[in-house]
Design a protein around this motif. Structure first.
Motif, PDB file in Angstrom:
ATOM      1  N   SER A 532       0.833  -1.199   0.000  1.00  0.00           N
ATOM      2  CA  SER A 532       0.000   0.000   0.000  1.00  0.00           C
ATOM      3  C   SER A 532       0.867   1.247   0.000  1.00  0.00           C
ATOM      4  O   SER A 532       2.053   1.198   0.352  1.00  0.00           O
ATOM      5  CB  SER A 532      -0.930   0.006   1.212  1.00  0.00           C
ATOM      6  N   LEU A 533       0.267   2.380  -0.350  1.00  0.00           N
ATOM      7  CA  LEU A 533       1.016   3.628  -0.426  1.00  0.00           C
ATOM      8  C   LEU A 533       1.247   4.271   0.928  1.00  0.00           C
ATOM      9  O   LEU A 533       1.852   5.344   1.009  1.00  0.00           O
ATOM     10  CB  LEU A 533       0.289   4.609  -1.360  1.00  0.00           C
ATOM     11  N   ASP A 534       0.755   3.655   1.988  1.00  0.00           N
ATOM     12  CA  ASP A 534       1.102   4.114   3.342  1.00  0.00           C
ATOM     13  C   ASP A 534       1.845   3.024   4.117  1.00  0.00           C
ATOM     14  O   ASP A 534       1.900   3.032   5.344  1.00  0.00           O
ATOM     15  CB  ASP A 534      -0.144   4.559   4.107  1.00  0.00           C
ATOM     16  N   HIS A 535       2.437   2.091   3.361  1.00  0.00           N
ATOM     17  CA  HIS A 535       3.184   0.994   3.973  1.00  0.00           C
ATOM     18  C   HIS A 535       4.467   1.520   4.614  1.00  0.00           C
ATOM     19  O   HIS A 535       5.121   2.427   4.096  1.00  0.00           O
ATOM     20  CB  HIS A 535       3.542  -0.048   2.911  1.00  0.00           C
ATOM     21  N   VAL A 536       4.829   0.942   5.759  1.00  0.00           N
ATOM     22  CA  VAL A 536       6.085   1.285   6.429  1.00  0.00           C
ATOM     23  C   VAL A 536       7.035   0.093   6.301  1.00  0.00           C
ATOM     24  O   VAL A 536       6.714  -1.009   6.740  1.00  0.00           O
ATOM     25  CB  VAL A 536       5.873   1.627   7.915  1.00  0.00           C
ATOM     26  N   PHE A 537       8.191   0.329   5.706  1.00  0.00           N
ATOM     27  CA  PHE A 537       9.205  -0.709   5.583  1.00  0.00           C
ATOM     28  C   PHE A 537      10.114  -0.656   6.815  1.00  0.00           C
ATOM     29  O   PHE A 537      10.751   0.364   7.077  1.00  0.00           O
ATOM     30  CB  PHE A 537      10.050  -0.499   4.328  1.00  0.00           C
ATOM     31  N   TYR A 538      10.143  -1.746   7.551  1.00  0.00           N
ATOM     32  CA  TYR A 538      11.012  -1.846   8.723  1.00  0.00           C
ATOM     33  C   TYR A 538      12.146  -2.826   8.412  1.00  0.00           C
ATOM     34  O   TYR A 538      11.896  -3.995   8.111  1.00  0.00           O
ATOM     35  CB  TYR A 538      10.247  -2.344   9.942  1.00  0.00           C
ATOM     36  N   PRO A 539      13.396  -2.385   8.478  1.00  0.00           N
ATOM     37  CA  PRO A 539      14.503  -3.309   8.229  1.00  0.00           C
ATOM     38  C   PRO A 539      14.680  -4.279   9.386  1.00  0.00           C
ATOM     39  O   PRO A 539      14.304  -3.976  10.528  1.00  0.00           O
ATOM     40  CB  PRO A 539      15.711  -2.383   8.097  1.00  0.00           C
ATOM     41  N   ASP A 540      15.254  -5.446   9.101  1.00  0.00           N
ATOM     42  CA  ASP A 540      15.590  -6.378  10.171  1.00  0.00           C
ATOM     43  C   ASP A 540      16.679  -5.765  11.059  1.00  0.00           C
ATOM     44  O   ASP A 540      17.529  -5.009  10.596  1.00  0.00           O
ATOM     45  CB  ASP A 540      16.108  -7.699   9.591  1.00  0.00           C
ATOM     46  N   ARG A 541      16.596  -6.103  12.325  1.00  0.00           N
ATOM     47  CA  ARG A 541      17.614  -5.613  13.254  1.00  0.00           C
ATOM     48  C   ARG A 541      18.969  -6.231  12.897  1.00  0.00           C
ATOM     49  O   ARG A 541      19.074  -7.436  12.664  1.00  0.00           O
ATOM     50  CB  ARG A 541      17.232  -6.007  14.683  1.00  0.00           C
ATOM     51  N   THR A 542      19.988  -5.404  12.820  1.00  0.00           N
ATOM     52  CA  THR A 542      21.336  -5.874  12.522  1.00  0.00           C
ATOM     53  C   THR A 542      22.087  -6.108  13.824  1.00  0.00           C
ATOM     54  O   THR A 542      22.196  -5.204  14.658  1.00  0.00           O
ATOM     55  CB  THR A 542      22.091  -4.837  11.671  1.00  0.00           C
ATOM     56  N   TYR A 543      22.578  -7.330  13.999  1.00  0.00           N
ATOM     57  CA  TYR A 543      23.276  -7.685  15.232  1.00  0.00           C
ATOM     58  C   TYR A 543      24.779  -7.571  15.057  1.00  0.00           C
ATOM     59  O   TYR A 543      25.346  -8.050  14.077  1.00  0.00           O
ATOM     60  CB  TYR A 543      22.933  -9.118  15.641  1.00  0.00           C
ATOM     61  N   LEU A 544      25.412  -6.916  16.013  1.00  0.00           N
ATOM     62  CA  LEU A 544      26.857  -6.993  16.111  1.00  0.00           C
ATOM     63  C   LEU A 544      27.229  -8.341  16.718  1.00  0.00           C
ATOM     64  O   LEU A 544      26.411  -8.955  17.407  1.00  0.00           O
ATOM     65  CB  LEU A 544      27.387  -5.850  16.969  1.00  0.00           C
ATOM     66  N   PRO A 545      28.438  -8.827  16.449  1.00  0.00           N
ATOM     67  CA  PRO A 545      28.800 -10.160  16.952  1.00  0.00           C
ATOM     68  C   PRO A 545      28.585 -10.339  18.454  1.00  0.00           C
ATOM     69  O   PRO A 545      28.142 -11.401  18.892  1.00  0.00           O
ATOM     70  CB  PRO A 545      30.287 -10.267  16.582  1.00  0.00           C
ATOM     71  N   HIS A 546      28.853  -9.295  19.261  1.00  0.00           N
ATOM     72  CA  HIS A 546      28.704  -9.452  20.707  1.00  0.00           C
ATOM     73  C   HIS A 546      27.241  -9.389  21.140  1.00  0.00           C
ATOM     74  O   HIS A 546      26.925  -9.671  22.300  1.00  0.00           O
ATOM     75  CB  HIS A 546      29.513  -8.378  21.430  1.00  0.00           C
ATOM     76  N   GLU A 547      26.337  -8.993  20.243  1.00  0.00           N
ATOM     77  CA  GLU A 547      24.917  -8.912  20.571  1.00  0.00           C
ATOM     78  C   GLU A 547      24.130 -10.144  20.132  1.00  0.00           C
ATOM     79  O   GLU A 547      23.048 -10.407  20.627  1.00  0.00           O
ATOM     80  CB  GLU A 547      24.276  -7.703  19.881  1.00  0.00           C
ATOM     81  N   ARG A 548      24.694 -10.906  19.202  1.00  0.00           N
ATOM     82  CA  ARG A 548      23.905 -11.868  18.452  1.00  0.00           C
ATOM     83  C   ARG A 548      23.228 -12.922  19.322  1.00  0.00           C
ATOM     84  O   ARG A 548      22.032 -13.197  19.172  1.00  0.00           O
ATOM     85  CB  ARG A 548      24.793 -12.556  17.405  1.00  0.00           C
ATOM     86  N   LEU A 549      23.934 -13.536  20.285  1.00  0.00           N
ATOM     87  CA  LEU A 549      23.395 -14.666  21.034  1.00  0.00           C
ATOM     88  C   LEU A 549      22.173 -14.263  21.846  1.00  0.00           C
ATOM     89  O   LEU A 549      21.073 -14.783  21.648  1.00  0.00           O
ATOM     90  CB  LEU A 549      24.472 -15.260  21.957  1.00  0.00           C
ATOM     91  N   VAL A 550      22.331 -13.304  22.747  1.00  0.00           N
ATOM     92  CA  VAL A 550      21.247 -12.947  23.661  1.00  0.00           C
ATOM     93  C   VAL A 550      20.100 -12.282  22.922  1.00  0.00           C
ATOM     94  O   VAL A 550      18.933 -12.627  23.104  1.00  0.00           O
ATOM     95  CB  VAL A 550      21.767 -12.030  24.792  1.00  0.00           C
ATOM     96  N   GLU A 551      20.410 -11.307  22.046  1.00  0.00           N
ATOM     97  CA  GLU A 551      19.342 -10.550  21.408  1.00  0.00           C
ATOM     98  C   GLU A 551      18.570 -11.387  20.400  1.00  0.00           C
ATOM     99  O   GLU A 551      17.372 -11.180  20.210  1.00  0.00           O
ATOM    100  CB  GLU A 551      19.916  -9.290  20.766  1.00  0.00           C
ATOM    101  N   THR A 552      19.218 -12.347  19.766  1.00  0.00           N
ATOM    102  CA  THR A 552      18.484 -13.234  18.872  1.00  0.00           C
ATOM    103  C   THR A 552      17.498 -14.080  19.656  1.00  0.00           C
ATOM    104  O   THR A 552      16.346 -14.280  19.245  1.00  0.00           O
ATOM    105  CB  THR A 552      19.452 -14.153  18.102  1.00  0.00           C
ATOM    106  N   LEU A 553      17.921 -14.579  20.802  1.00  0.00           N
ATOM    107  CA  LEU A 553      17.021 -15.364  21.643  1.00  0.00           C
ATOM    108  C   LEU A 553      15.840 -14.526  22.124  1.00  0.00           C
ATOM    109  O   LEU A 553      14.698 -14.985  22.160  1.00  0.00           O
ATOM    110  CB  LEU A 553      17.791 -15.925  22.847  1.00  0.00           C
ATOM    111  N   ILE A 554      16.108 -13.277  22.490  1.00  0.00           N
ATOM    112  CA  ILE A 554      15.031 -12.397  22.950  1.00  0.00           C
ATOM    113  C   ILE A 554      14.055 -12.101  21.821  1.00  0.00           C
ATOM    114  O   ILE A 554      12.834 -12.223  21.982  1.00  0.00           O
ATOM    115  CB  ILE A 554      15.623 -11.085  23.508  1.00  0.00           C
ATOM    116  N   ASP A 555      14.573 -11.733  20.651  1.00  0.00           N
ATOM    117  CA  ASP A 555      13.713 -11.353  19.543  1.00  0.00           C
ATOM    118  C   ASP A 555      12.869 -12.515  19.040  1.00  0.00           C
ATOM    119  O   ASP A 555      11.754 -12.327  18.560  1.00  0.00           O
ATOM    120  CB  ASP A 555      14.561 -10.801  18.387  1.00  0.00           C
ATOM    121  N   THR A 556      13.388 -13.734  19.127  1.00  0.00           N
ATOM    122  CA  THR A 556      12.640 -14.893  18.651  1.00  0.00           C
ATOM    123  C   THR A 556      11.730 -15.478  19.722  1.00  0.00           C
ATOM    124  O   THR A 556      10.977 -16.405  19.457  1.00  0.00           O
ATOM    125  CB  THR A 556      13.601 -15.995  18.163  1.00  0.00           C
ATOM    126  N   GLY A 557      11.816 -14.951  20.938  1.00  0.00           N
ATOM    127  CA  GLY A 557      10.969 -15.456  22.020  1.00  0.00           C
ATOM    128  C   GLY A 557      11.468 -16.737  22.640  1.00  0.00           C
ATOM    129  O   GLY A 557      10.784 -17.350  23.470  1.00  0.00           O
TER     130      GLY A 557
END
Length: 565
Positions: A532-557
């Protein structure tokens, strides 16, 4: 005397005990080391068997194990070859659709008031015939105008050799792929049609695998658009011909000659460029337009949808008006295609359009008056971004401009005016099609598993009672398996250069420019018609290597499951 004797006996006894202790430790170390190595070997064999079983279940192959990529190679880069066929999900995950819009930067279409478009490879999609014709015209120009050997006319275009985004070293005659950090992917360096056999030769020349910014910008040029792919193929074919015939040559002379031929191909004479159709290529397209252009039945509906909802539209292209007019009539099946745009600007000379002060001029009318406004139905040529902004009032982040060329279309309007930008990458369809196949996914899964096992083996380095030599031999053995898997995953896209977007782990230099200067990217401009013409595109969160383990688990539930377990 007796005391001295007792002291000597104690020293001898201690020495014997120390020796037996050392032997015991060595035996224990050998046993421990052997047990760990055998355990790791067993885990590797079990995981490999599991992956093979899973791939057979999905009627796929682990390419590095089966040793074949025939089922996936041989694709060209100009469209999907299995349209209508839906690949099956693997591991329960779905597939990526080629008609999606992909997001680098958050973009709310609600605030976009103006949509601008390039023409070539944006509104106009060309068939594979165009690349063959570019190759043929350039080849013939080298012989007819620049006195190259007549045998060169026997050369034929190979659509499976070069890809967009490659760099050519004008001093060495090397064609190669470079990653986002300006590092060379060594097994992609070619001289002519042959891969440079000794990587150390490349490393010695550049004093490593990194290309300095100065050298990159002054001694190399990049293949930035699809027009340059047949040019790169011809350049490599000519160099190979000279090598095979033992003809002495300077690589820079050949590239300069080919660039001169390319100018004739695209512009012809200066008068043709300014007031006519264009160069030899444009005449070939216009003379048989159905052989070169793909119809765009959805394009008219998309542009009409924008205007119906109050959006402004403009066309900004380097091509001439006669060429655009013929193409747009064919694409839209209407002579009134100009009604789809509020403003049409041709022969704009991008990227200098964004920085020059060249004035606008009306097309089709001999007039020397300044252009102070854009009138409905009129066509304009030349111009500059500053005057365009003053005349239209369109500026900043309410403008979304869509094109296929990073340097001509996207970088300057983003930097100079803050326009939002969209990149059209035609090759995206074929790459997505390949990535959706079960064989690709299983091979990638196996590669990731090998890397996990290598990291696990390396975690034992330096620990007590562990002899690193056997572990090192195991890691070397597994690293060879890893190289095989990486090699096959490269081959499925292109046997010489691999994927347009990736150099193994890192994005390519080309992909990084897309990621930096394009808010969104897609394979076809009409993919935007799916949102739609009022669609909002949200990019995926980019993880730094030190963030990947914990934040991926949090984001995926999955963090709750992990804590409970």
């Amino acid at each position: 005397m007796f005391t001295l004797l007792r002291q000597q006996q104690k020293k001898i006894l201690k020495s014997v005990l120390d020796h037996y202790t050392w032997l015991s430790l060595q035996r224990r170390r050998v046993n421990t080391n052997s047990a760990i190595v055998e355990q790791l070997r067993k885990e590797f064999a079990d995981k490999k068997e599991q992956h093979i079983v899973n791939s057979e279940r999905d009627r796929a192959k682990i390419l590095s194990v089966s040793g074949t990529t025939d089922q996936l190679t041989g694709r060209t880069y100009y469209g999907v070859h299995n349209k209508g066929k839906s690949p099956q999900a693997v591991y329960g995950f779905g597939v990526t659709r080629p008609d999606e819009v992909f997001i680098n930067n958050e973009l709310n279409l609600k605030y976009i008031d103006v949509y601008g478009f390039d023409y070539d490879y944006t509104l106009a999609n060309y068939t594979d015939n165009l690349s063959r014709t570019i190759y043929s015209i350039l080849r013939d120009l080298l012989v007819e105008l620049l006195r190259y050997p007549k045998e060169i006319k026997d050369l034929e275009f190979d659509p499976t050799f070069a890809i967009r985004g490659l760099h050519y070293d004008i001093n060495k005659g090397w064609l190669m792929k470079i990653d986002s950090y300006a590092n060379i992917q060594l097994n992609t360096v070619h001289t002519g049609r042959e891969r440079v056999s000794d990587p150390e030769e490349v490393i010695r020349y550049y004093n490593g695998t990194h290309i300095s910014p100065r050298y990159l910008h002054t001694q190399m040029f990049q293949l930035n658009d699809l027009f340059s792919v047949p040019q790169a193929c011809l350049l490599s074919d000519v160099l190979q011909y000279f090598k095979d015939k033992n003809i002495s040559f300077i690589p820079r002379y050949v590239s300069d000659d080919l660039n001169q031929a390319a100018r004739i191909l695209h512009t012809g004479s200066n008068m043709n460029s300014a007031f006519g159709i264009g160069g030899r290529l444009h005449h070939a397209v216009v003379d048989d337009i159905s052989a070169y252009l793909e119809r765009a039945p959805q394009l008219v509906g998309f542009l009409e949808k924008l205007r119906k909802h109050g959006k402004k539209t403009f066309l900004l292209t380097n091509s001439s008006f006669p060429f655009i007019d013929k193409g747009m009539r064919y694409l839209t099946s209407s002579p009134d295609w100009r009604d789809l745009f509020d403003c049409v600007i041709v022969s704009s000379r991008k990227p200098s359009f964004y920085s020059s002060r060249r004035p606008f001029r009306r097309v089709g009318e001999q007039s020397w008056d300044p252009v102070n406004k854009f009138e409905e139905g009129e066509i304009y040529q030349g111009g500059n971004l500053r005057d365009f902004t003053q005349i239209t009032g369109w500026s900043g982040q309410k403008v979304l401009y869509i094109g296929d060329h990073i340097f001509s279309d996207l970088i300057d309007p983003t930097v100079e005016q803050g326009w939002r930008t969209g990149a059209i990458i035609r090759e995206l369809e074929a790459e997505i099609e390949t990535r959706n196949t079960a064989s690709y996914r299983h091979t990638l899964a196996w590669l990731l598993r090998i890397e996990q096992l290598i990291q696990k083996a390396q975690s034992y380095y330096g620990k007590p009672d562990i002899d690193g030599s056997n572990l090192e031999s195991l890691v070397i053995e597994w690293s060879k398996e890893r190289r095989n898997a990486r090699h096959e995953l490269r081959n499925v896209f292109n046997r010489s250069f691999g994927s347009l977007f990736r150099t193994y782990q890192n994005p390519t230099y080309f992909a990084n420019k897309i990621r930096t200067f394009a808010d969104i990217y897609m394979s076809n401009v009409c993919n935007l018609n799916n949102v739609s013409l009022d669609h909002v595109f949200y990019p995926d969160r980019t993880y730094l290597p030190h963030e990947r383990l914990v934040e991926t688990l949090i984001d995926t539930g999955k963090i709750k499951e992990l804590l409970q377990s």
